[in-house]
Design an enzyme around this catalytic site. Structure first.
Site, PDB file in Angstrom:
ATOM      1  N   LYS A 282       0.823  -1.214   0.000  1.00  0.00           N
ATOM      2  CA  LYS A 282       0.000   0.000   0.000  1.00  0.00           C
ATOM      3  C   LYS A 282       0.868   1.279   0.000  1.00  0.00           C
ATOM      4  O   LYS A 282       2.067   1.225   0.293  1.00  0.00           O
ATOM      5  CB  LYS A 282      -0.922  -0.037   1.224  1.00  0.00           C
ATOM      6  CG  LYS A 282      -1.926  -1.205   1.179  1.00  0.00           C
ATOM      7  CD  LYS A 282      -2.899  -1.138   2.356  1.00  0.00           C
ATOM      8  CE  LYS A 282      -3.911  -2.279   2.306  1.00  0.00           C
ATOM      9  NZ  LYS A 282      -4.920  -2.166   3.408  1.00  0.00           N
TER      10      LYS A 282
ATOM     11  N   TYR B 199     -12.621  -1.680  -3.102  1.00  0.00           N
ATOM     12  CA  TYR B 199     -13.084  -1.773  -1.714  1.00  0.00           C
ATOM     13  C   TYR B 199     -14.588  -1.525  -1.596  1.00  0.00           C
ATOM     14  O   TYR B 199     -15.062  -1.123  -0.536  1.00  0.00           O
ATOM     15  CB  TYR B 199     -12.301  -0.800  -0.832  1.00  0.00           C
ATOM     16  CG  TYR B 199     -10.914  -1.299  -0.450  1.00  0.00           C
ATOM     17  CD1 TYR B 199     -10.761  -2.432   0.368  1.00  0.00           C
ATOM     18  CD2 TYR B 199      -9.763  -0.667  -0.881  1.00  0.00           C
ATOM     19  CE1 TYR B 199      -9.499  -2.896   0.725  1.00  0.00           C
ATOM     20  CE2 TYR B 199      -8.494  -1.124  -0.526  1.00  0.00           C
ATOM     21  CZ  TYR B 199      -8.381  -2.238   0.273  1.00  0.00           C
ATOM     22  OH  TYR B 199      -7.131  -2.707   0.640  1.00  0.00           O
TER      23      TYR B 199
ATOM     24  N   PHE C 216     -15.137   4.546   7.599  1.00  0.00           N
ATOM     25  CA  PHE C 216     -13.772   4.865   7.171  1.00  0.00           C
ATOM     26  C   PHE C 216     -13.599   4.794   5.650  1.00  0.00           C
ATOM     27  O   PHE C 216     -12.485   4.931   5.145  1.00  0.00           O
ATOM     28  CB  PHE C 216     -12.756   3.933   7.854  1.00  0.00           C
ATOM     29  CG  PHE C 216     -12.994   2.461   7.621  1.00  0.00           C
ATOM     30  CD1 PHE C 216     -12.578   1.840   6.452  1.00  0.00           C
ATOM     31  CD2 PHE C 216     -13.622   1.689   8.583  1.00  0.00           C
ATOM     32  CE1 PHE C 216     -12.794   0.498   6.233  1.00  0.00           C
ATOM     33  CE2 PHE C 216     -13.845   0.337   8.372  1.00  0.00           C
ATOM     34  CZ  PHE C 216     -13.431  -0.264   7.202  1.00  0.00           C
TER      35      PHE C 216
ATOM     36  N   ARG D  67      -2.478 -14.443   4.523  1.00  0.00           N
ATOM     37  CA  ARG D  67      -3.124 -13.675   5.607  1.00  0.00           C
ATOM     38  C   ARG D  67      -2.362 -13.884   6.920  1.00  0.00           C
ATOM     39  O   ARG D  67      -2.231 -12.960   7.732  1.00  0.00           O
ATOM     40  CB  ARG D  67      -4.588 -14.082   5.765  1.00  0.00           C
ATOM     41  CG  ARG D  67      -5.480 -13.783   4.564  1.00  0.00           C
ATOM     42  CD  ARG D  67      -5.857 -12.336   4.396  1.00  0.00           C
ATOM     43  NE  ARG D  67      -6.594 -11.792   5.503  1.00  0.00           N
ATOM     44  CZ  ARG D  67      -7.270 -10.636   5.460  1.00  0.00           C
ATOM     45  NH1 ARG D  67      -7.305  -9.913   4.328  1.00  0.00           N
ATOM     46  NH2 ARG D  67      -7.891 -10.181   6.497  1.00  0.00           N
TER      47      ARG D  67
ATOM     48  N   THR E 207      -5.456  -6.979  10.760  1.00  0.00           N
ATOM     49  CA  THR E 207      -5.700  -5.676  10.128  1.00  0.00           C
ATOM     50  C   THR E 207      -5.087  -4.541  10.940  1.00  0.00           C
ATOM     51  O   THR E 207      -4.460  -3.632  10.405  1.00  0.00           O
ATOM     52  CB  THR E 207      -7.222  -5.443   9.987  1.00  0.00           C
ATOM     53  OG1 THR E 207      -7.797  -6.563   9.319  1.00  0.00           O
ATOM     54  CG2 THR E 207      -7.530  -4.171   9.223  1.00  0.00           C
TER      55      THR E 207
ATOM     56  N   ARG F  30       2.566  -6.736   8.865  1.00  0.00           N
ATOM     57  CA  ARG F  30       1.905  -5.552   9.432  1.00  0.00           C
ATOM     58  C   ARG F  30       2.515  -5.163  10.780  1.00  0.00           C
ATOM     59  O   ARG F  30       2.641  -3.968  11.084  1.00  0.00           O
ATOM     60  CB  ARG F  30       0.404  -5.786   9.534  1.00  0.00           C
ATOM     61  CG  ARG F  30      -0.281  -5.637   8.180  1.00  0.00           C
ATOM     62  CD  ARG F  30      -1.705  -6.082   8.200  1.00  0.00           C
ATOM     63  NE  ARG F  30      -2.430  -5.667   7.001  1.00  0.00           N
ATOM     64  CZ  ARG F  30      -3.617  -6.161   6.653  1.00  0.00           C
ATOM     65  NH1 ARG F  30      -4.205  -7.085   7.403  1.00  0.00           N
ATOM     66  NH2 ARG F  30      -4.219  -5.737   5.555  1.00  0.00           N
TER      67      ARG F  30
ATOM     68  N   ASN G 108      -1.982   0.199   6.837  1.00  0.00           N
ATOM     69  CA  ASN G 108      -1.463  -1.079   7.322  1.00  0.00           C
ATOM     70  C   ASN G 108      -0.610  -1.843   6.311  1.00  0.00           C
ATOM     71  O   ASN G 108      -0.524  -3.070   6.357  1.00  0.00           O
ATOM     72  CB  ASN G 108      -2.597  -1.931   7.887  1.00  0.00           C
ATOM     73  CG  ASN G 108      -3.679  -2.211   6.876  1.00  0.00           C
ATOM     74  OD1 ASN G 108      -3.539  -1.880   5.711  1.00  0.00           O
ATOM     75  ND2 ASN G 108      -4.750  -2.827   7.325  1.00  0.00           N
TER      76      ASN G 108
ATOM     77  N   HIS H 259      -2.129  -5.368   1.525  1.00  0.00           N
ATOM     78  CA  HIS H 259      -3.439  -5.994   1.351  1.00  0.00           C
ATOM     79  C   HIS H 259      -3.221  -7.466   1.061  1.00  0.00           C
ATOM     80  O   HIS H 259      -2.277  -7.827   0.357  1.00  0.00           O
ATOM     81  CB  HIS H 259      -4.167  -5.361   0.161  1.00  0.00           C
ATOM     82  CG  HIS H 259      -5.310  -6.189  -0.345  1.00  0.00           C
ATOM     83  ND1 HIS H 259      -6.507  -6.268   0.318  1.00  0.00           N
ATOM     84  CD2 HIS H 259      -5.420  -7.005  -1.420  1.00  0.00           C
ATOM     85  CE1 HIS H 259      -7.314  -7.091  -0.347  1.00  0.00           C
ATOM     86  NE2 HIS H 259      -6.669  -7.548  -1.414  1.00  0.00           N
TER      87      HIS H 259
ATOM     88  N   GLU I 220      -9.573  -9.975  -7.911  1.00  0.00           N
ATOM     89  CA  GLU I 220      -8.620  -8.876  -7.710  1.00  0.00           C
ATOM     90  C   GLU I 220      -7.418  -9.010  -8.655  1.00  0.00           C
ATOM     91  O   GLU I 220      -6.923  -8.006  -9.180  1.00  0.00           O
ATOM     92  CB  GLU I 220      -8.176  -8.854  -6.241  1.00  0.00           C
ATOM     93  CG  GLU I 220      -9.332  -8.488  -5.320  1.00  0.00           C
ATOM     94  CD  GLU I 220      -9.039  -8.691  -3.835  1.00  0.00           C
ATOM     95  OE1 GLU I 220      -7.902  -9.053  -3.470  1.00  0.00           O
ATOM     96  OE2 GLU I 220      -9.976  -8.483  -3.035  1.00  0.00           O
TER      97      GLU I 220
HETATM   98  P1  ATP Z   1      -7.159  -5.665   3.296  1.00  0.00           P
HETATM   99  O1  ATP Z   1      -8.508  -5.966   2.659  1.00  0.00           O
HETATM  100  O2  ATP Z   1      -6.585  -4.335   2.847  1.00  0.00           O
HETATM  101  O3  ATP Z   1      -6.202  -6.804   3.131  1.00  0.00           O
HETATM  102  P2  ATP Z   1      -8.151  -6.515   5.844  1.00  0.00           P
HETATM  103  O4  ATP Z   1      -8.829  -7.589   5.042  1.00  0.00           O
HETATM  104  O5  ATP Z   1      -7.221  -6.946   6.912  1.00  0.00           O
HETATM  105  O6  ATP Z   1      -7.369  -5.527   4.870  1.00  0.00           O
HETATM  106  P3  ATP Z   1     -10.641  -5.103   5.876  1.00  0.00           P
HETATM  107  O7  ATP Z   1     -11.651  -5.266   6.939  1.00  0.00           O
HETATM  108  O8  ATP Z   1     -10.883  -5.728   4.539  1.00  0.00           O
HETATM  109  O9  ATP Z   1      -9.234  -5.551   6.473  1.00  0.00           O
HETATM  110  O10 ATP Z   1     -10.419  -3.536   5.684  1.00  0.00           O
HETATM  111  C1  ATP Z   1      -9.873  -3.024   4.476  1.00  0.00           C
HETATM  112  C2  ATP Z   1      -8.956  -1.890   4.793  1.00  0.00           C
HETATM  113  O11 ATP Z   1      -9.710  -0.790   5.294  1.00  0.00           O
HETATM  114  C3  ATP Z   1      -7.933  -2.157   5.910  1.00  0.00           C
HETATM  115  O12 ATP Z   1      -6.815  -2.864   5.466  1.00  0.00           O
HETATM  116  C4  ATP Z   1      -7.584  -0.739   6.322  1.00  0.00           C
HETATM  117  O13 ATP Z   1      -6.697  -0.133   5.373  1.00  0.00           O
HETATM  118  C5  ATP Z   1      -8.948  -0.064   6.247  1.00  0.00           C
HETATM  119  N1  ATP Z   1      -9.620  -0.119   7.553  1.00  0.00           N
HETATM  120  C6  ATP Z   1     -10.206  -1.206   8.117  1.00  0.00           C
HETATM  121  N2  ATP Z   1     -10.718  -0.909   9.318  1.00  0.00           N
HETATM  122  C7  ATP Z   1     -10.480   0.420   9.514  1.00  0.00           C
HETATM  123  C8  ATP Z   1     -10.761   1.347  10.561  1.00  0.00           C
HETATM  124  N3  ATP Z   1     -11.413   0.970  11.659  1.00  0.00           N
HETATM  125  N4  ATP Z   1     -10.342   2.613  10.397  1.00  0.00           N
HETATM  126  C9  ATP Z   1      -9.683   3.007   9.285  1.00  0.00           C
HETATM  127  N5  ATP Z   1      -9.390   2.192   8.260  1.00  0.00           N
HETATM  128  C10 ATP Z   1      -9.768   0.907   8.367  1.00  0.00           C
HETATM  129 MG    MG Z   2     -10.005  -7.202   3.340  1.00  0.00          MG
END
Ligand code: ATP
Ligand code: MG
Length: 139
Positions: free
Chosen positions: A11, A51, A59, A87, A93, A104, A114, A117, A128
């Site tokens: 990212k 997304y 957010f 993962r 996350t 992370r 973070n 992805h 994707e």
């Molecule tokens: P990713 O899909 O990026 O691999 P993830 O699957 O661990 O991450 P998701 O729940 O899919 O987490 O959230 C997607 C992204 O949205 C997170 O990686 C982060 O960048 C952002 N995000 C998630 N939760 C929050 C939050 N509470 N506040 C701000 N940003 C958030």
């Molecule tokens: Mg995700």
């Protein structure tokens, strides 16, 4: 049956902080083979599409701003049990909850920024990957 490919992005925060090389080293040392890779930047529309599942979340605006603010590295990775193993390699996350040694834990600065992805299912990994790469860019 689990698939052998996943999709990742390094990212904008991790790119800005100079962690591309270290993160790719962790990925390949963990046994993932890079089968497609590019340095690119998401448009607003790309990020909103990518997304879309989060569009009702508070957010979402912040997430789209973040993911579009600079270049990313997109890649398709190959390994047995790729989605689940990747993962595990990236960690939770929220980096505060991520296990020691995960990408992370090492390189993320917050739950929003973070570092990486990882696709969350074989189906999403395929969607994707196809979003970023044509067939002739996958090896
Ligand atoms: P990713 O899909 O990026 O691999 P993830 O699957 O661990 O991450 P998701 O729940 O899919 O987490 O959230 C997607 C992204 O949205 C997170 O990686 C982060 O960048 C952002 N995000 C998630 N939760 C929050 C939050 N509470 N506040 C701000 N940003 C958030
Ligand atoms: Mg995700």
């Amino acid at each position: 049956m689990t698939g052998n490919r996943t999709f990742t992005m390094i990212k904008p925060d991790a790119v800005e902080n100079g962690h591309i090389g270290a993160i790719l080293e962790k990925i390949t040392a963990a046994g993932f083979k890079i089968v497609a890779m590019k340095y690119t930047q998401l448009s607003r529309r790309d990020a909103e599409t990518f997304y879309a599942i989060h569009k009702e979340r508070p957010f979402f605006g912040e997430l789209v701003e973040f993911m579009t603010r600079g270049p990313i590295v997109a890649a398709i990775l190959e390994k047995d049990n790729a989605v689940e193993d990747f993962r595990a390699l990236i960690g939770a996350t929220n980096p505060e909850q991520a296990a020691e040694g995960t990408i992370r834990k090492l390189y993320a600065t917050s739950v929003a920024e973070n570092a990486v992805h990882g696709a969350d299912s074989d189906e999403n990994a395929a969607i994707e990957g196809a979003f970023h790469f044509s067939g002739r860019e996958i090896f």
